[in-house]
Each structure stands twice: as structure tokens, then as C-alpha cells.
Design an enzyme around this catalytic site. Structure first.
Site, mmCIF file in Angstrom:
data_model
loop_
_atom_site.group_PDB
_atom_site.id
_atom_site.type_symbol
_atom_site.label_atom_id
_atom_site.label_comp_id
_atom_site.label_asym_id
_atom_site.label_seq_id
_atom_site.Cartn_x
_atom_site.Cartn_y
_atom_site.Cartn_z
ATOM 1 N N GLU A 240 -9.663 -0.573 5.346
ATOM 2 C CA GLU A 240 -10.189 -0.020 6.589
ATOM 3 C C GLU A 240 -11.524 -0.677 6.961
ATOM 4 O OE1 GLU A 240 -7.636 1.446 7.665
ATOM 5 O OE2 GLU A 240 -7.848 3.604 7.463
ATOM 6 N N HIS B 244 -7.190 -2.924 10.438
ATOM 7 C CA HIS B 244 -6.967 -2.873 8.989
ATOM 8 C C HIS B 244 -5.781 -3.740 8.578
ATOM 9 C CE1 HIS B 244 -4.057 0.890 8.886
ATOM 10 N NE2 HIS B 244 -3.430 -0.206 9.288
ATOM 11 N N ASP C 117 0.833 -1.213 0.000
ATOM 12 C CA ASP C 117 0.000 0.000 0.000
ATOM 13 C C ASP C 117 0.862 1.255 0.000
ATOM 14 O OD1 ASP C 117 1.016 -0.171 2.557
ATOM 15 O OD2 ASP C 117 -0.905 -0.325 3.579
ATOM 16 N N ASN D 292 -7.045 -0.518 14.207
ATOM 17 C CA ASN D 292 -8.479 -0.636 13.895
ATOM 18 C C ASN D 292 -8.770 -1.945 13.151
ATOM 19 O OD1 ASN D 292 -7.239 -0.132 11.507
ATOM 20 N ND2 ASN D 292 -8.485 1.633 10.926
HETATM 21 P P1 PGA Z 1 2.890 -1.245 12.245
HETATM 22 O O1 PGA Z 1 1.665 -0.985 11.270
HETATM 23 O O2 PGA Z 1 3.581 -2.472 11.740
HETATM 24 O O3 PGA Z 1 3.736 -0.008 12.097
HETATM 25 O O4 PGA Z 1 2.332 -1.432 13.623
HETATM 26 C C1 PGA Z 1 0.708 -1.970 11.086
HETATM 27 C C2 PGA Z 1 -0.397 -1.483 10.189
HETATM 28 O O5 PGA Z 1 -0.951 -0.404 10.399
HETATM 29 O O6 PGA Z 1 -0.759 -2.230 9.274
#
Ligand code: PGA
Length: 244
Positions: A143, A138, A67, A136
Site C-alpha cells: 500500500e 498498490h 497476496d 491507489n
Molecule cells: P483488479 O485488482 O485486477 O481486480 O483490478 C488489481 C489490484 O488491486 O491489484
């Protein structure tokens, strides 16, 4: 879906890096999709070490970035581009034609989505997709409320993502939209690994594994993957009913 629990982030990251090495050895033309973020950073570093030590052949594989933040330029240290550039592309010297990232600065983001979907279809799908999980639930920028039927798409970011996402940037950023592979890509990938470490992630891991599958909590889709693995450290597993 299987849950695998490791003592710490190091052993977890080592196991995920070893999975990728195993895949590259058995299928040199493999298609590997990686998330950026804090969780997979150590995996990337261990993967680079292992590839160098074992002189793994990278001439035929394809890497895909999961992404990107829309309108954040690649030279911004919080962009996913920047992460991949510094953690994989430069250290491994992978030619850019083998590393596919969304251009989130493009004037035609729909075209970026089409290009990514076409590439994945032409390569006959993703062999392994390694993702993290947001606070959340995601995966990528899928989302809460997202359709499980989506391939690549552009999405309005959830309030949690806009706030938590600030941690990647040196100065506050306006984070409004994301461009991301869809959960259909994850479901169709031959193998899916969701990684998480630390007690901060214990609540979202519990929901991922124990709640009914629902697009209100996108990571629950892992339960529907026939070859899906939730690979976590002890801290992230601490709230699970069954600590296998
Ligand atoms: P992080 O992000 O590995 O920095 O905790 C995870 C995400 O938001 O997919």
C-alpha cells in the site's frame, strides 16, 4: 521498464500467457508468481488452454500467490486462494506442493511470511512475477507508504483497498489487513509484468509510468526494474503522454 500497449484485454492477456508458456518451455523449473483479481483472470484461462493444448510440462515449476486477505478463509469466493484454486490449481491439476499460497488464517502470520521468503530464496528467486495495480497504486498489498525494502509482510490495508476490495465478495466484508510479497521480491524477480486494462486504470497507469519513483505510489517501482514491463490495453494507456 518498457510499456507495451495492446488493442484489448484479450490480446494483452494472450501475450502474458504466451510469456509464461515461453518461460516454462525454456526453464521447466521456473518460479512463477501470479496476482489474483479481475485483471489476470483471462490470462489464467488462456494459460490453462495453452498448457493443455501444448502439453507443457508442469512437473518441475513452482507457482506462488502474490497476496491474501488476512482472516478471509480459502473457501470464501473473494479470497485469493479461491481464485487460484478455481483458475489454476484445479484446471491444471497442479499438486499443492508446487503451489504456494499464504495461509492468511494462520495464528502465526509472521511465520507464513518467513516460510514464503525462505521458499523464494531456496528457489533462487522468482523468474516471472505478474501483478495488477490497485486504484491507489498498490501492487499486491504493498500500500502507499510501504518500504521498497520489504520482503513478505503483513500490512494494514488502505481505505481505497478496503472499499474497492468489496467487489470480490458476495457480502460486505471487514477487510483490515493483508499478507503480501514485498516490493523487494518484485525488484529482484528476473522479469516483472504489471498488467492493466480498461479506462478505469488509465489514471493509475499514467502515474506508474510518468511520475517520479516514490513509495507514495508503489507501482512507480516498475520504472526501477531492469526487466520490467507495463503491459496494458489501449484504454488503460489512454492518458499516457506517449502512446508508443
Ligand atoms: P483488479 O485488482 O485486477 O481486480 O483490478 C488489481 C489490484 O488491486 O491489484
Amino acid at each position: 521498464m518498457q510499456v507495451r500497449i495492446f488493442n484489448d484485454h484479450q490480446t494483452l492477456s494472450d501475450a502474458v500467457a504466451s510469456e509464461i508458456i515461453f518461460l516454462l518451455k525454456s526453464k521447466p523449473g521456473a518460479v512463477i508468481c501470479f496476482a489474483s483479481g479481475e485483471t489476470p483472470r483471462l490470462t489464467c484461462r488462456l494459460l490453462v488452454e495453452k498448457i493443455k493444448q501444448e502439453k507443457t510440462n508442469l512437473s518441475r515449476c513452482t507457482f506462488i500467490g502474490l497476496d491474501e486477505w488476512v482472516s478471509i478463509p480459502p473457501e470464501n469466493e473473494g479470497s485469493c486462494h479461491f481464485f487460484f484454486q478455481h483458475e489454476l490449481i484445479e484446471p491444471l491439476g497442479i499438486p499443492l506442493k508446487q503451489f504456494h499460497l499464504f495461509n492468511a488464517m494462520s495464528a502465526n502470520l509472521q511465520e507464513e511470511c518467513k516460510k514464503m521468503d525462505k521458499l523464494i530464496a531456496e528457489k533462487e528467486g522468482i523468474d516471472i512475477i505478474v501483478v495488477g495495480i490497485g486504484m491507489n497504486g498498490h501492487i499486491g498489498f504493498n500500500e502507499p507508504g510501504v518500504s521498497f525494502e520489504n520482503y513478505s509482510h503483513i500490512i494494514d490495508l488502505d481505505e481505497t483497498t478496503r472499499t474497492v476490495g468489496q467487489k470480490y465478495f458476495k457480502t460486505p466484508q471487514v477487510l483490515q489487513k493483508g499478507i503480501t510479497l514485498g516490493l523487494k521480491h518484485l525488484l529482484e524477480a528476473k522479469k516483472a509484468i504489471l498488467m492493466a486494462n480498461g479506462s478505469r486504470k488509465a489514471g493509475v497507469i499514467k502515474r506508474t509510468v510518468e511520475e517520479n519513483v516514490s513509495n507514495n505510489f508503489p507501482a512507480s517501482i516498475m520504472q526501477a526494474h531492469v526487466n520490467g514491463y507495463v503491459m496494458i490495453d489501449k484504454d488503460a494507456a489512454s492518458l499516457l503522454d506517449q502512446k508508443k
